[in-house]
Design a protein around this motif. Structure first.
Motif, short mmCIF file in Angstrom:
data_model
loop_
_atom_site.label_atom_id
_atom_site.label_comp_id
_atom_site.label_asym_id
_atom_site.label_seq_id
_atom_site.Cartn_x
_atom_site.Cartn_y
_atom_site.Cartn_z
N PRO A 73 0.82 -1.11 0.03
CA PRO A 73 0.07 0.09 0.02
C PRO A 73 0.70 1.42 -0.06
CG PRO A 73 -0.12 -0.97 2.27
CD PRO A 73 0.79 -2.12 1.08
N THR A 74 0.23 2.44 -0.46
CA THR A 74 1.07 3.63 -0.58
C THR A 74 0.39 4.50 0.47
OG1 THR A 74 1.35 3.32 -2.82
CG2 THR A 74 1.64 5.73 -1.90
N THR A 75 -0.93 4.48 0.63
CA THR A 75 -1.74 5.23 1.67
C THR A 75 -2.43 4.40 2.42
OG1 THR A 75 -1.34 7.17 0.48
CG2 THR A 75 -2.96 7.29 2.17
N ILE A 76 -2.80 4.44 3.85
CA ILE A 76 -3.72 3.77 4.67
C ILE A 76 -4.45 4.93 5.38
CG2 ILE A 76 -4.03 2.38 6.65
CD1 ILE A 76 -1.51 0.94 5.72
N TYR A 77 -5.82 4.65 5.23
CA TYR A 77 -6.83 5.39 5.82
C TYR A 77 -7.39 4.65 6.81
CZ TYR A 77 -6.28 7.39 1.21
OH TYR A 77 -6.18 8.10 0.04
N GLU A 78 -7.29 5.32 8.06
CA GLU A 78 -8.01 4.81 9.49
C GLU A 78 -8.82 5.88 10.16
OE1 GLU A 78 -8.06 4.57 13.78
OE2 GLU A 78 -6.97 6.33 12.55
N ARG A 79 -9.84 4.96 10.50
CA ARG A 79 -10.80 5.92 11.39
C ARG A 79 -11.21 5.28 12.74
NH1 ARG A 79 -14.25 9.83 9.22
NH2 ARG A 79 -14.24 9.96 6.89
N SER A 80 -11.34 6.23 13.61
CA SER A 80 -11.73 5.62 15.20
C SER A 80 -12.62 7.03 15.78
CB SER A 80 -10.24 5.69 15.81
OG SER A 80 -9.93 7.06 15.93
N GLU A 81 -13.13 6.52 17.04
CA GLU A 81 -13.85 7.43 17.64
C GLU A 81 -13.11 8.73 17.88
OE1 GLU A 81 -16.72 7.56 18.64
OE2 GLU A 81 -17.32 5.50 18.30
N ASP A 82 -13.71 10.04 17.77
CA ASP A 82 -12.97 11.14 17.98
C ASP A 82 -12.19 11.29 19.35
OD1 ASP A 82 -14.09 12.37 15.69
OD2 ASP A 82 -15.80 13.32 16.93
N ALA A 83 -12.63 10.71 20.34
CA ALA A 83 -11.74 10.62 21.73
C ALA A 83 -10.64 10.16 21.61
CB ALA A 83 -12.63 10.14 22.70
N ASP A 84 -10.56 8.95 20.59
CA ASP A 84 -9.34 8.05 20.52
C ASP A 84 -8.44 8.39 19.52
OD1 ASP A 84 -10.32 6.19 22.46
OD2 ASP A 84 -11.53 5.17 20.85
N VAL A 85 -8.70 9.75 18.63
CA VAL A 85 -7.75 10.01 17.48
C VAL A 85 -6.43 10.26 17.98
CG1 VAL A 85 -7.41 11.85 15.65
CG2 VAL A 85 -9.82 10.55 16.21
N LEU A 86 -6.27 11.12 18.93
CA LEU A 86 -4.85 11.68 19.28
C LEU A 86 -4.05 10.35 19.85
CD1 LEU A 86 -5.59 14.96 21.06
CD2 LEU A 86 -4.93 14.43 18.70
N ARG A 87 -4.50 9.62 20.81
CA ARG A 87 -4.10 8.29 21.41
C ARG A 87 -3.46 7.31 20.15
NH1 ARG A 87 -5.64 3.18 22.11
NH2 ARG A 87 -7.75 3.71 21.90
N ILE A 88 -4.53 6.86 19.24
CA ILE A 88 -4.08 6.02 18.31
C ILE A 88 -3.16 6.90 17.35
CG2 ILE A 88 -5.14 5.15 16.03
CD1 ILE A 88 -7.47 4.61 17.44
#
Length: 394
Positions: free
Chosen positions: A219-234
Motif C-alpha cells: 500500500p501507498t496510503t492507509i486510511y484509518e478511522r476511530s472515535e473522536d476521543a481516540d484519535v490522538l491516542r491512536i
C-alpha cells in the motif's frame, strides 16, 4: 415674569432631521452612497466567508474529523521508504480502530481511448484500492457501485469525480484505456473532501491490479478511522504499530487539520477585506461631513431665523447632528440590505448555506451611527455658533 426656556422635543428633532434630508434628495443619496458601499462591502465579505466556512463545517460534521492517513516517510539517509504489505492488518488489530483501508499508486495512466497521446495524462493517477475504502474515507457513489465479488476479477474501474469529468465519462458502462487495455467503468465517486487525491484517480481492484498491472501488494496510503476521543491516542501509536523497527519512517497526518488551516487563512483574508471595507466606510463618513458643511452654509438664513425665534445653540447643534446621523443611518440600512443580498446570491450560486450572523449587520448599523455622529460634530458646532444677525443678513 420669566420667559419659559425653549425646548426641542425628540419628535420635533426627528422631524427636522428628515426635513433636512428630504430638502436635497440627490445630495442625500450621493452622500449616503459612500456609507452604503462601505457597509455592503464589509457585510458581503464577512457573510461570504462565514457561508463558505459553514459549508466546510457542515461537510466535516457529515464525514467527521476522526480520519488519519498513514504513508511511508524517509529513512535517516533521506531515502524513500515503503509500508509493509501487512501494515493494514497491524492497524486493524490496534485497539480503538473502527475502520481502515488502503490505496496504492500504480505506475500506469488512464486515457479516454487508445488514440490519446501518452503524455496527455491530465494529472490523473491510477490506484489500486482495498474493498473497504469507501467506508474508511466516507466516499459515496454518484453513479454505479463499488467493486463487487463479480466485478473485482474483471477489467473494471471506479473513477473519481474529477477523473470522470476530464475523461468525459458521464455514466457507467463506458470504457477507458488503462494499462494498454480497455476497462469498463462500474462506478463514479462523488467528490471526496478528506481524501481529495481520490478525485483525480482511476481506481482498480487489487485482484485486477495484480493480474494485469504489475501491482506488488504494497500500500501507498492507509486510511484509518476511530472515535473522536481516540484519535490522538491512536495517532501516537500508529508509527510503532506500522513499523516497530523504525517508527520514524512512518508519516501520520489528519486531513481535517488542513481544512481547519484553510479556514484560518480564509479568516485572515476576510480580515484584510474588512479593512478595505472600513476604508470605504471612512470615505463615506468624509462625504457626509462634506455634505453637512455645505448644508450649514446654504441654510444660514434658516439658522438665523430659528435662533431669532428662540432656538438655542444646543438646539441647532442637535438638529444638524441628527441630520448627519440620519443620513449615515439610511446609507447603512441600504448597505446592509445590499450586503446580505450579495451574500445570498453568492451562497445560492455556490450551493452554500447562507450564514450571516445577526451581529454583523447590527454592528454595521451601529458603526454607521458612530460615523454619522463623528462626521456631523464639526458642522453642527459651526452651525450653532453662527450669529443670528449675520445669518439673517446672509
Amino acid at each position: 415674569m420669566s420667559v419659559p426656556r425653549s425646548r426641542l422635543r425628540a419628535s420635533d428633532l426627528t422631524g427636522l432631521a428628515f426635513h433636512g434630508v428630504r430638502a436635497h434628495p440627490m445630495r442625500a443619496v450621493l452622500s449616503g452612497l459612500g456609507i452604503a458601499i462601505g457597509i455592503a462591502a464589509m457585510i458581503a465579505v464577512i457573510g461570504i466567508s462565514t457561508s463558505s466556512q459553514a459549508l466546510v463545517q457542515q461537510k466535516l460534521a457529515e464525514i467527521g474529523t476522526n480520519m488519519l492517513t498513514i504513508t511511508a516517510g524517509k529513512d535517516y539517509l533521506g531515502h524513500e521508504t515503503k509500508l509493509s504489505p501487512d501494515a493494514l492488518a497491524r492497524i486493524r488489530h490496534l485497539d480503538g480502530v473502527e475502520e481502515a483501508s488502503w490505496t496504492s499508486d500504480i505506475d500506469t495512466h488512464v486515457y479516454r481511448n487508445p488514440y490519446v497521446a501518452a503524455g496527455a495524462t491530465g494529472g490523473l493517477v491510477v490506484r489500486a484500492a482495498e474493498e473497504r475504502l469507501p467506508d474508511a474515507v466516507g466516499a459515496t457513489l454518484a453513479h454505479g457501485s463499488w467493486f463487487t465479488i463479480a466485478t473485482r476479477g474483471l477489467d473494471t474501474v471506479v473513477l473519481g469525480s474529477t477523473t470522470a469529468e476530464k475523461l468525459g465519462i458521464t455514466e457507467v458502462g463506458m470504457q477507458v484505456w488503462l494499462g494498454e487495455r480497455l476497462f469498463t467503468v462500474v462506478g463514479i465517486l462523488d467528490p471526496v473532501l478528506l481524501a481529495p487525491e481520490l478525485n483525480t484517480s482511476a481506481i482498480v481492484s487489487p485482484e485486477r491490479a495484480t493480474a494485469v498491472l504489475g501491482f506488488d501488494g504494497i500500500p501507498t496510503t492507509i486510511y484509518e478511522r476511530s472515535e473522536d476521543a481516540d484519535v490522538l491516542r491512536i495517532r501516537d501509536r500508529l508509527p510503532q504499530t506500522v513499523n516497530p523497527e523504525s517508527p520514524g519512517d512512518v508519516k501520520v497526518s489528519r486531513p481535517s487539520d488542513a481544512l481547519a488551516a484553510k479556514n484560518t487563512v480564509d479568516q485572515v483574508f476576510t480580515g484584510l477585506l474588512v479593512g478595505v471595507g472600513s476604508i470605504a466606510l471612512l470615505v463615506g463618513g468624509i462625504g457626509v461631513a462634506n455634505t453637512m458643511v455645505i448644508t450649514v452654509l446654504e441654510r444660514r438664513k434658516e439658522i438665523g431665523l430659528r435662533r431669532s425665534l428662540g432656538a438655542t445653540r444646543g438646539h441647532i447643534r442637535a438638529q444638524f447632528l441628527a441630520e448627519a446621523i440620519l443620513l449615515a443611518f439610511l446609507g447603512g440600512v441600504a448597505g446592509a440590505l445590499i450586503g446580505v443580498a450579495a451574500t445570498a446570491m453568492v451562497a445560492v450560486a455556490n450551493g452554500w448555506p447562507l450564514a450571516v450572523p445577526l451581529l454583523i449587520p447590527v454592528g454595521g448599523l451601529i458603526a454607521t451611527i458612530a460615523v454619522g455622529a463623528i462626521a456631523g460634530v464639526l458642522p453642527a458646532i459651526r452651525a450653532s455658533h453662527t450669529p443670528p444677525t449675520a445669518a439673517l443678513s446672509a
